[in-house]
Scaffold this active site. Structure first.
Site, PDB file in Angstrom:
ATOM      1  N   LYS A 175     100.123  -9.519  72.284  1.00  0.00           N
ATOM      2  CA  LYS A 175      99.222  -8.914  71.088  1.00  0.00           C
ATOM      3  C   LYS A 175      99.685  -7.297  71.023  1.00  0.00           C
ATOM      4  O   LYS A 175      99.754  -6.406  71.973  1.00  0.00           O
ATOM      5  CB  LYS A 175      97.967  -8.674  71.618  1.00  0.00           C
ATOM      6  CG  LYS A 175      96.847  -8.427  70.525  1.00  0.00           C
ATOM      7  CD  LYS A 175      96.991  -7.310  69.722  1.00  0.00           C
ATOM      8  CE  LYS A 175      96.673  -6.072  70.271  1.00  0.00           C
ATOM      9  NZ  LYS A 175      97.034  -4.858  69.597  1.00  0.00           N
ATOM     10  N   GLU A 250     100.979  -0.214  83.058  1.00  0.00           N
ATOM     11  CA  GLU A 250     101.880   0.901  82.947  1.00  0.00           C
ATOM     12  C   GLU A 250     101.285   1.853  81.910  1.00  0.00           C
ATOM     13  O   GLU A 250     101.384   1.583  80.907  1.00  0.00           O
ATOM     14  CB  GLU A 250     103.251   0.330  82.635  1.00  0.00           C
ATOM     15  CG  GLU A 250     103.970  -0.186  83.622  1.00  0.00           C
ATOM     16  CD  GLU A 250     104.503   0.594  84.856  1.00  0.00           C
ATOM     17  OE1 GLU A 250     104.396   1.938  84.793  1.00  0.00           O
ATOM     18  OE2 GLU A 250     104.513   0.087  86.037  1.00  0.00           O
ATOM     19  N   CYS A 284     106.580   7.633  77.447  1.00  0.00           N
ATOM     20  CA  CYS A 284     105.779   7.781  78.738  1.00  0.00           C
ATOM     21  C   CYS A 284     106.467   8.744  79.794  1.00  0.00           C
ATOM     22  O   CYS A 284     105.748   9.290  80.536  1.00  0.00           O
ATOM     23  CB  CYS A 284     105.433   6.620  79.227  1.00  0.00           C
ATOM     24  SG  CYS A 284     106.836   5.460  79.496  1.00  0.00           S
ATOM     25  N   GLU A 385      98.415  14.480  79.006  1.00  0.00           N
ATOM     26  CA  GLU A 385      99.599  13.819  78.286  1.00  0.00           C
ATOM     27  C   GLU A 385      99.301  14.348  76.722  1.00  0.00           C
ATOM     28  O   GLU A 385      98.363  13.722  76.465  1.00  0.00           O
ATOM     29  CB  GLU A 385      99.654  12.525  78.648  1.00  0.00           C
ATOM     30  CG  GLU A 385     100.817  11.918  77.807  1.00  0.00           C
ATOM     31  CD  GLU A 385     100.883  10.220  77.886  1.00  0.00           C
ATOM     32  OE1 GLU A 385      99.754   9.613  77.798  1.00  0.00           O
ATOM     33  OE2 GLU A 385     101.871   9.579  78.424  1.00  0.00           O
TER      34      GLU A 385
HETATM   35  P1  NAD Z   1      96.845   2.374  73.493  1.00  0.00           P
HETATM   36  O1  NAD Z   1      96.191   2.182  74.861  1.00  0.00           O
HETATM   37  O2  NAD Z   1      96.110   2.981  72.349  1.00  0.00           O
HETATM   38  O3  NAD Z   1      97.293   0.940  72.927  1.00  0.00           O
HETATM   39  C1  NAD Z   1      98.250   0.201  73.562  1.00  0.00           C
HETATM   40  C2  NAD Z   1      97.755  -1.477  73.243  1.00  0.00           C
HETATM   41  O4  NAD Z   1      96.597  -1.613  73.790  1.00  0.00           O
HETATM   42  C3  NAD Z   1      97.848  -1.629  71.944  1.00  0.00           C
HETATM   43  O5  NAD Z   1      98.457  -3.106  71.499  1.00  0.00           O
HETATM   44  C4  NAD Z   1      96.322  -1.821  71.463  1.00  0.00           C
HETATM   45  O6  NAD Z   1      96.055  -2.589  70.338  1.00  0.00           O
HETATM   46  C5  NAD Z   1      95.865  -2.309  72.811  1.00  0.00           C
HETATM   47  N1  NAD Z   1      94.521  -2.076  72.992  1.00  0.00           N
HETATM   48  C6  NAD Z   1      93.721  -0.864  72.619  1.00  0.00           C
HETATM   49  N2  NAD Z   1      92.252  -0.922  72.811  1.00  0.00           N
HETATM   50  C7  NAD Z   1      92.214  -2.262  73.480  1.00  0.00           C
HETATM   51  C8  NAD Z   1      91.057  -2.831  74.212  1.00  0.00           C
HETATM   52  N3  NAD Z   1      89.948  -2.396  74.164  1.00  0.00           N
HETATM   53  N4  NAD Z   1      91.675  -4.146  74.866  1.00  0.00           N
HETATM   54  C9  NAD Z   1      92.702  -4.652  74.845  1.00  0.00           C
HETATM   55  N5  NAD Z   1      93.772  -3.849  74.092  1.00  0.00           N
HETATM   56  C10 NAD Z   1      93.634  -2.761  73.457  1.00  0.00           C
HETATM   57  O7  NAD Z   1      98.413   3.241  73.752  1.00  0.00           O
HETATM   58  P2  NAD Z   1      99.380   3.553  72.713  1.00  0.00           P
HETATM   59  O8  NAD Z   1      98.625   4.841  71.809  1.00  0.00           O
HETATM   60  O9  NAD Z   1      99.644   2.302  71.888  1.00  0.00           O
HETATM   61  O10 NAD Z   1     100.634   4.067  73.479  1.00  0.00           O
HETATM   62  C11 NAD Z   1     100.580   5.162  73.940  1.00  0.00           C
HETATM   63  C12 NAD Z   1     100.317   5.271  75.480  1.00  0.00           C
HETATM   64  O11 NAD Z   1     101.163   4.450  76.092  1.00  0.00           O
HETATM   65  C13 NAD Z   1     100.589   6.621  76.231  1.00  0.00           C
HETATM   66  O12 NAD Z   1      99.645   6.893  76.924  1.00  0.00           O
HETATM   67  C14 NAD Z   1     101.946   6.376  76.727  1.00  0.00           C
HETATM   68  O13 NAD Z   1     102.188   7.279  77.944  1.00  0.00           O
HETATM   69  C15 NAD Z   1     101.975   4.946  77.374  1.00  0.00           C
HETATM   70  N6  NAD Z   1     103.098   4.301  77.624  1.00  0.00           N
HETATM   71  C16 NAD Z   1     103.359   4.032  79.135  1.00  0.00           C
HETATM   72  C17 NAD Z   1     104.488   3.367  79.285  1.00  0.00           C
HETATM   73  C18 NAD Z   1     104.982   3.095  80.525  1.00  0.00           C
HETATM   74  O14 NAD Z   1     105.801   2.255  80.878  1.00  0.00           O
HETATM   75  N7  NAD Z   1     104.299   3.937  81.802  1.00  0.00           N
HETATM   76  C19 NAD Z   1     105.390   3.176  78.440  1.00  0.00           C
HETATM   77  C20 NAD Z   1     104.936   3.426  76.922  1.00  0.00           C
HETATM   78  C21 NAD Z   1     103.919   3.986  76.692  1.00  0.00           C
END
Ligand code: NAD
Length: 485
Positions: A175, A250, A284, A385
């Site tokens: 997903k 992550e 990130c 962040e």
């Molecule tokens: P997000 O948490 O909004 O979404 C991530 C994923 O989760 C998407 O596929 C989204 O559709 C899904 N999602 C959202 N709500 C959900 C729920 N209730 N249940 C299950 N899935 C759900 O994050 P984003 O805006 O896509 O990404 C940005 C964030 O990701 C930043 O905080 C960044 O630091 C982090 N990030 C971390 C790493 C790492 O390896 N540490 C790498 C890249 C990004």
């Protein structure tokens, strides 16, 4: 009418049962719909999980060497189609094409690494207290794994989760973030072309709260690997724990760089700008705070400003562009909100802080590269962040002050030190609370064969990539064999 991209379930490209779709918008030009993806619901997730569950028996029994052959094929296909896929991903999330191409090639390298995994050790022989017993362990897959990914590395992150999941014998329901659903469909197309048996890898595009949540809650999903925001990650952890699923998170970062008095300032300025502004700050591991020794602060500041002012902002497909737009309207509003907060709370804006005025950028979510100074330690921009092209420049008296401030955060993902002092280097490795450490390098990860992940609230303290992935995607059977006399 824009091209429609379907879900991939049980080896077939199909429409979502919901009958609903989501438009994927180009953040460099919001009039352009890059493609239309499926808005999957519970029923779609059920079908995908059912397919993965049925496929598990044969897939997990296949030798890992043979499973690796599919990844080898996928690597070759991805390499052949690298330009096409990089262009689509740039259109969906905005990062400049050269960076996107680099990410796709990283995906190829990860696939090649895990393609060989079936030839590496899969357990150990242990000594027994008994002269007769033969004691050994065998690693086995978990079952159906749910893969939930963000939009910021739309190729590399899905691949660094799916490649190990598959080679260790799990089946997958993927997903991706809705913002990059077209890119996700292209990646799955590559695996399908590589000949993966039906049901082994399934794609359900859609909204996190609907499709993502259905996957997390599903009784037949044994593990969830998630990369994304802390807020969503914590919810997933709680739900997974209640259902007894294995999970891996992550999450976010607030990554510091420290520039000491003996640093190569030219190098430090170049890599701080790269660390903060590459991918428009949406990594990130992006550098978010730079602590600079007071003896070199003024010189470093001038170098930093000179380099940031020379950055060319533009559509990621423009070969001259060095920084693209942020990925979406939501990202734009969030980042502009943080810039406003920085001003309100009294930080001094050194450069940027607004929307670029150049022609051709009017319909995109562009934000100028932004640096604040006089940032107090308790200001919002120093603590949360931002996930955009915003850097806090902070003067410190000495190494000790820098370390104390660098560590005073809930995050612990990546950190850099710029110095020529070997003693300080090793002291920093001991002192800094970060999972990914760079000496004279920009904040970031390492190579595909190395563990990737954060400390503190930046992860669930599991690691991805390299051999670390084996810890998550397998479980262990301990076997004792006694001879029959
Ligand atoms: P997000 O948490 O909004 O979404 C991530 C994923 O989760 C998407 O596929 C989204 O559709 C899904 N999602 C959202 N709500 C959900 C729920 N209730 N249940 C299950 N899935 C759900 O994050 P984003 O805006 O896509 O990404 C940005 C964030 O990701 C930043 O905080 C960044 O630091 C982090 N990030 C971390 C790493 C790492 O390896 N540490 C790498 C890249 C990004």
């Amino acid at each position: 009418m824009s091209e429609q991209f379907l879900n991939y379930i049980n080896g077939e490209w199909i429409q979502a049962k919901s009958g609903e779709v989501i438009e994927s918008i180009n953040p460099a030009n919001w009039d352009e719909v890059v493609g239309v993806i499926q808005h999957s619901n519970q029923e779609d997730v059920d079908l995908a999980v059912q397919a993965a569950k049925s496929a598990f028996k044969n897939w997990s029994k296949m030798s890992a060497v043979n499973r690796g052959l599919f990844l080898e094929k996928a690597a070759a296909l991805l390499e052949q189609r690298a330009d096409e896929i990089a262009e689509i991903a740039t259109k969906e999330m905005g990062k400049v094409l050269a960076e996107m191409k680099g990410e796709v090639l990283r995906g190829v390298a990860i696939l090649r690494y895990y393609a060989q995994e079936g030839m590496r050790t899969n357990g150990e022989v242990l000594p027994s207290a008994s002269d007769e017993k033969f004691l050994f362990t065998k690693r086995v897959p978990l079952g159906v794994v749910g893969v939930i990914t963000p939009w910021n590395f739309p190729v590399a992150i899905p691949i660094w989760k799916m490649a190990p999941a598959l080679v260790y014998g799990n089946t997958v329901v993927f997903k991706p973030a809705a913002e990059t659903g077209v890119t996700a469909a292209k990646i799955v197309e590559i695996f399908a072309e590589a000949g993966l048996p039906q049901g082994v890898l399934n794609l359900v595009n859609g909204d996190g709260a609907v499709a993502g949540n259905a996957l997390v809650e599903h009784e037949d999903v044994h593990a969830i690997t998630f990369t994304g925001s802390n807020a969503v990650g914590r919810q997933i952890a709680a739900k997974a724990a209640l259902k007894g699923k294995k999970y891996q998170l992550e999450l976010g970062g607030k990554n510091p760089a420290i520039v000491l008095e003996d640093a190569d300032l030219e190098l430090a300025a170049n890599l701080t700008v790269a660390g903060a502004m590459k991918q428009t700050g949406q990594r990130c591991t992006a550098t978010s705070r730079v602590y600079v020794h007071e003896q070199v602060y003024d010189t470093f500041k001038e170098l930093l400003l000179e380099k940031v002012r020379s950055l060319k902002i533009g559509n990621g497909l423009d070969p001259n562009a060095q920084m693209g737009p942020v990925a979406s309207k939501k990202q734009f509003d969030t980042v502009i909100g943080y810039i406003e907060k920085g001003k309100e709370e009294g930080a001094s804006l050194l450069v940027g802080g607004g929307v670029p005025k150049e022609q051709g950028l009017e319909k995109g979510y562009f934000i100028e590269p932004t640096i604040f100074e006089n940032v107090a330690h308790d200001m919002t921009i120093a603590r949360e962040e931002i996930f955009g092209p915003v850097l806090c420049l902070i003067k410190v008296k000495n190494y000790e002050e820098a370390i104390e401030k660098a560590n005073d955060t809930v995050y612990g993902l990546s950190a850099s030190l710029f110095t020529n002092n070997l003693g300080r280097t090793f002291q920093f490795v001991d002192d800094i609370e970060a999972g990914l450490i760079q000496i004279n390098g920009e904040t970031g990860g390492a190579e595909p064969q190395a563990p990737f992940g954060g400390m503190k609230e930046s992860s669930s303290n599991s690691r991805e990539q390299g051999q670390a992935a084996k810890e998550f995607f397998t479980t262990i059977k301990t076997v004792t064999v006694l001879p029959v006399h």
